[in-house]
Design an enzyme around this catalytic site. Structure first.
Site, mmCIF file in Angstrom:
data_model
loop_
_atom_site.group_PDB
_atom_site.id
_atom_site.type_symbol
_atom_site.label_atom_id
_atom_site.label_comp_id
_atom_site.label_asym_id
_atom_site.label_seq_id
_atom_site.Cartn_x
_atom_site.Cartn_y
_atom_site.Cartn_z
ATOM 1 N N ASP A 298 0.805 -1.298 -0.035
ATOM 2 C CA ASP A 298 -0.125 0.247 -0.067
ATOM 3 C C ASP A 298 1.109 1.072 0.011
ATOM 4 O O ASP A 298 1.289 1.609 1.132
ATOM 5 C CB ASP A 298 -0.976 -0.038 1.199
ATOM 6 C CG ASP A 298 -1.997 1.143 1.242
ATOM 7 O OD1 ASP A 298 -1.637 2.336 0.443
ATOM 8 O OD2 ASP A 298 -2.890 0.973 2.078
ATOM 9 N N ARG A 301 -0.012 4.303 2.127
ATOM 10 C CA ARG A 301 0.327 4.324 3.387
ATOM 11 C C ARG A 301 1.628 4.262 3.851
ATOM 12 O O ARG A 301 2.151 5.126 4.537
ATOM 13 C CB ARG A 301 -0.544 2.759 4.040
ATOM 14 C CG ARG A 301 0.296 2.370 5.307
ATOM 15 C CD ARG A 301 -0.086 0.903 5.326
ATOM 16 N NE ARG A 301 0.640 0.367 6.424
ATOM 17 C CZ ARG A 301 1.766 -0.172 6.771
ATOM 18 N NH1 ARG A 301 2.690 -0.057 5.817
ATOM 19 N NH2 ARG A 301 2.311 -0.837 7.948
ATOM 20 N N GLY A 325 3.884 -1.462 17.899
ATOM 21 C CA GLY A 325 3.211 -2.371 16.854
ATOM 22 C C GLY A 325 4.252 -2.233 15.471
ATOM 23 O O GLY A 325 3.797 -1.964 14.531
ATOM 24 N N ASP A 347 6.321 -4.984 19.685
ATOM 25 C CA ASP A 347 5.264 -5.718 19.121
ATOM 26 C C ASP A 347 5.176 -6.903 19.715
ATOM 27 O O ASP A 347 6.217 -7.570 20.397
ATOM 28 C CB ASP A 347 5.759 -6.226 17.497
ATOM 29 C CG ASP A 347 4.613 -6.316 16.855
ATOM 30 O OD1 ASP A 347 4.478 -5.539 15.726
ATOM 31 O OD2 ASP A 347 3.804 -7.407 16.782
ATOM 32 N N SER A 349 3.566 -9.907 18.519
ATOM 33 C CA SER A 349 3.404 -10.872 17.551
ATOM 34 C C SER A 349 4.931 -11.493 17.371
ATOM 35 O O SER A 349 5.975 -10.854 17.494
ATOM 36 C CB SER A 349 2.792 -10.421 16.171
ATOM 37 O OG SER A 349 2.983 -11.278 15.100
ATOM 38 N N ILE A 375 2.154 -2.995 24.882
ATOM 39 C CA ILE A 375 2.583 -1.736 25.410
ATOM 40 C C ILE A 375 1.865 -1.391 26.785
ATOM 41 O O ILE A 375 2.509 -0.541 27.396
ATOM 42 C CB ILE A 375 2.129 -0.894 24.192
ATOM 43 C CG1 ILE A 375 2.961 0.487 24.230
ATOM 44 C CG2 ILE A 375 0.537 -0.275 24.182
ATOM 45 C CD1 ILE A 375 4.445 0.258 24.180
ATOM 46 N N GLU A 376 0.794 -1.867 26.829
ATOM 47 C CA GLU A 376 0.035 -1.552 28.194
ATOM 48 C C GLU A 376 0.764 -2.044 29.213
ATOM 49 O O GLU A 376 0.624 -1.750 30.411
ATOM 50 C CB GLU A 376 -1.326 -2.258 28.200
ATOM 51 C CG GLU A 376 -2.298 -1.809 27.079
ATOM 52 C CD GLU A 376 -2.177 -2.242 25.741
ATOM 53 O OE1 GLU A 376 -3.146 -1.932 25.189
ATOM 54 O OE2 GLU A 376 -1.292 -3.300 25.646
ATOM 55 N N GLU A 390 1.463 2.575 12.856
ATOM 56 C CA GLU A 390 0.462 2.642 11.982
ATOM 57 C C GLU A 390 -0.577 1.582 12.514
ATOM 58 O O GLU A 390 -0.636 0.316 12.393
ATOM 59 C CB GLU A 390 1.099 2.084 10.616
ATOM 60 C CG GLU A 390 0.177 2.093 9.520
ATOM 61 C CD GLU A 390 -0.995 0.998 9.577
ATOM 62 O OE1 GLU A 390 -2.143 1.220 10.195
ATOM 63 O OE2 GLU A 390 -0.859 -0.107 8.660
ATOM 64 N N GLU A 399 -10.229 -2.835 15.076
ATOM 65 C CA GLU A 399 -9.094 -3.668 15.820
ATOM 66 C C GLU A 399 -8.757 -2.749 17.141
ATOM 67 O O GLU A 399 -8.176 -3.453 17.609
ATOM 68 C CB GLU A 399 -8.117 -3.592 14.749
ATOM 69 C CG GLU A 399 -8.321 -4.724 13.564
ATOM 70 C CD GLU A 399 -6.965 -5.022 12.779
ATOM 71 O OE1 GLU A 399 -6.421 -4.240 12.771
ATOM 72 O OE2 GLU A 399 -6.987 -5.995 12.287
ATOM 73 N N HIS A 559 -5.230 0.065 0.951
ATOM 74 C CA HIS A 559 -5.828 -1.289 1.572
ATOM 75 C C HIS A 559 -7.112 -1.224 2.324
ATOM 76 O O HIS A 559 -7.823 -2.139 2.891
ATOM 77 C CB HIS A 559 -4.738 -2.193 2.243
ATOM 78 C CG HIS A 559 -4.242 -1.884 3.664
ATOM 79 N ND1 HIS A 559 -3.400 -0.712 3.784
ATOM 80 C CD2 HIS A 559 -4.782 -2.454 4.723
ATOM 81 C CE1 HIS A 559 -3.240 -0.690 5.234
ATOM 82 N NE2 HIS A 559 -3.994 -1.433 5.815
#
Length: 629
Positions: A298, A301, A325, A347, A349, A375-376, A390, A399, A559
């Protein structure tokens, strides 16, 4: 991600009640031809310490429900209403067992009557039957008076709190059986004063007063326990509503590999605990390369972020940057190449393992440090000057990743720091495109010669993510939510907004359309509503940014596409006809990453005889529910 999101749902009013409890006002901000002024919901900075005034009522004067008299507290307002207007709000609420929302509706109904009914301020007796329609009308969940303290003060008052000892002959003592929140009953124990025999009238009176005080003390203790338990319930619900309710309860944030090896696993006292995400489905969905390739492809973006960072290297040079993220690490590497002294990339993930290799492959491992975790909860070594992320989803808020970015802002952004992007804006318009209606709804009218009408059920409640041609846009475009990232709070992300669309030509409306614009500023200052997103306007105001709206060429598409709210039947309208309504957006109660959306509208058609005069037919009013799952 698929281009269309399918989601079943219902039209239950439960979501209305949840939404109304979160919001006390409306936001209505129009993008271009708006008549409305900014009326953002509630305070921008609602912290616990704002509630420190006694009884939650001492902050400012409060107006009577019937007349223009002003009183310093809610308690005095209700006492005045009882004495002067014959209406005891607290006893009425108890008598008819009015819940929180019905009580709110009652207050706003009386406020409305005081504004529109002549002589309402002269009423000396007013009673409630308990079956009035307004008690269930969500229209009266909207405050009539701005910052009406009665709307949050009435729960702090008890029906009997104004009874004095001198009233004991007229009012029975408190019932000594107290119901706890779980339904258990607590009975006051035997009093040591019960066996005392009195010999004079004065002794009997004093003993009676003593028993009354004892009963009230017992009731107060139980009420305090109830309040504490309710507060714990409330805290749990806030966590469940605002954070990741489906996250694995056993999952814990892991500080960077380097910090673990050093044994520094002390918990950050500023960490925000969040509920678990069962199966970690959200984070796992970002663990694979294909979704990142889709986002990197994208160009609008990715180049939008790159251009902002590279064209403002003086902002990044020597600064500490937090990438929330980080994914593949592309934004972190942009910042490092722009001269950032330190980049902290977070992140939750598995993609972070590949990001680490990407960063090493490009030689930025001395500048960029990666942290796996939420992050919390995660612990970082310092405050940061810039937060880049992003986070945007379909219809911007799908989300719910902005929630995490705002928590990162509150935990880690140094005073004077900025967010990139600095502002987003949800826009709303209407389209004449009936292709979805024909391809996915009317399709079931004839399937190889068979009717399958039952297959239509729920199809139009599914908000559609797809591309809308700009040639099909038939109304003006308005803003239904403006999000200045430097100041907006998590609670502000649920919103109600009034809108007014006007037909630009004779045509039909087949769907409402939502999308968002994104701005990057050098200082984080708010972008005014009259500033658009064209390249000329961005350059003139020293901004970077991009739109996700309907565009002419595929090179400008993103996207995120657009979000369509498809109508069951096209509406034929003339140029100058207006669609006035209200847009509701709230996180789904069971999955806060999903959205429940509602559109309530009416058509105001231009009169063919009287110029500028509009009328509304009964069939031109509707209320529609949609979902993004």
């Amino acid at each position: 991600m698929s281009s269309r999101i399918l989601q079943p749902g219902s039209t239950s009013n439960d979501g209305d009640a949840v939404f109304s409890a979160r919001r006390q006002s409306i936001a209505s901000q129009v993008y271009t031809q708006s008549e409305y002024s900014d009326s953002e919901i509630g305070e921008q900075d609602n912290r616990w310490d704002d509630w420190e005034a006694e009884d939650g009522m001492g902050a400012e004067d409060t107006k009577c429900l019937f007349c223009v008299e002003i009183f310093p507290s809610a308690r005095e307002v209700f006492a005045h209403c009882t004495a002067s207007h014959g209406f005891n709000f607290l006893q009425t609420r108890q008598r008819f067992n009015l819940d929180f929302y019905q009580s709110i509706r009652l207050i706003n109904y009386l406020r409305k009557q005081a504004l529109v009914v002549n002589g309402f301020d002269q009423i000396s007796t007013w009673t409630l039957e308990g079956n009035e329609s307004f008690l269930n009308d969500d229209e009266f969940l909207r405050p009539v008076l701005e910052d009406d303290s009665l709307l949050y003060a009435f729960e702090e008052l008890e029906v009997e709190e104004d009874f004095s000892a001198n009233d004991q002959d007229h009012h029975p003592p408190l019932d000594t059986t107290i119901l706890m929140p779980q339904g258990d009953a607590r009975k006051m124990g035997r009093s040591p004063y019960e066996d005392i025999e009195t010999t004079t009238e004065l002794e009997a009176k004093l003993l009676k007063q003593l028993r009354l005080v004892e009963e009230r003390l017992f009731a107060t203790k139980v009420q305090l326990q109830n309040t504490e338990m309710q507060f714990q319930e409330y805290r749990a619900r806030v966590k469940e509503s605002f954070f990741d309710t489906l996250e694995d309860a056993t999952a814990r944030s892991i500080v960077s590999q380097t910090r673990q090896e050093n044994g520094d696993e002390d918990r950050d006292p500023t960490a925000v605990m969040v509920a678990g995400d069962e199966g970690n489905y959200y984070f796992n969905s970002y663990a694979h390369s294909d979704i990142h390739q889709q986002m990197l492809n994208d160009r609008v973006r990715t180049e939008g972020y790159r251009d902002y960072i590279y064209e403002n290297k003086d902002i990044f040079k020597g600064k500490t940057v937090l990438d929330v993220g980080c994914g593949t690490g592309i934004l972190s590497m942009f910042a490092a190449r722009a001269g950032a002294a330190k980049v902290l990339s977070v992140d939750n993930s598995d993609i972070i393992d590949k990001a680490r290799k990407n960063i090493e492959e490009n030689g930025f491992q001395e500048v960029i440090t990666l942290y796996r975790g939420k992050i919390e909860e995660i612990k970082l070594p310092c405050k940061v000057d810039i937060i880049i992320s992003e986070w945007m989803g379909y219809f911007l808020l799908y989300e719910a990743m902005l929630d995490s970015v705002l928590i990162a802002r509150d935990r880690f952004l140094a005073p004077g720091g900025i967010l990139a992007p600095s502002q987003t804006r949800i826009l709303f318009t209407a389209s004449s495109d009936e292709s979805f209606l024909n391809d996915h709804y009317h399709y079931w009218n004839d399937v190889y010669g068979f009717k399958m009408s039952t297959m239509k059920e729920g199809v139009l409640q599914e908000a559609v993510v797809d591309f809308v041609s700009p040639e099909t846009i038939v109304t003006n475009t308005v803003t239904i939510k403006d999000l200045p990232h430097q100041t907006i709070t998590v609670v502000d992300l649920d919103f109600i907004s009034d809108f007014e669309l006007e037909m630009q030509r004779d045509d039909q409306i087949c769907a409402f359309v939502g999308y968002f614009d994104t701005w990057f500023s050098r200082d984080g200052k708010v972008v005014p509503l009259d500033v658009g997103i064209t390249k000329d306007e961005l350059k003139r105001h020293d901004l970077n940014g991009f739109t996700t709206g309907p565009v002419i060429t595929t090179a400008e598409e993103t996207h995120w596409k657009q979000t369509m709210f498809v109508l069951q039947s096209p509406i034929e309208l003339k140029k100058g006809d207006k669609i006035k309504g209200t847009f509701f957006c709230i996180k789904n109660i069971n999955n806060p990453r999903a959205l429940d959306l509602r559109i309530k509208y009416e058509i105001q058609r231009l009169d063919s005889v009287a110029e500028d005069h509009r009328h509304c037919r009964p069939e031109d009013k509707a209320e529609l529910a949609f979902y993004l799952r």
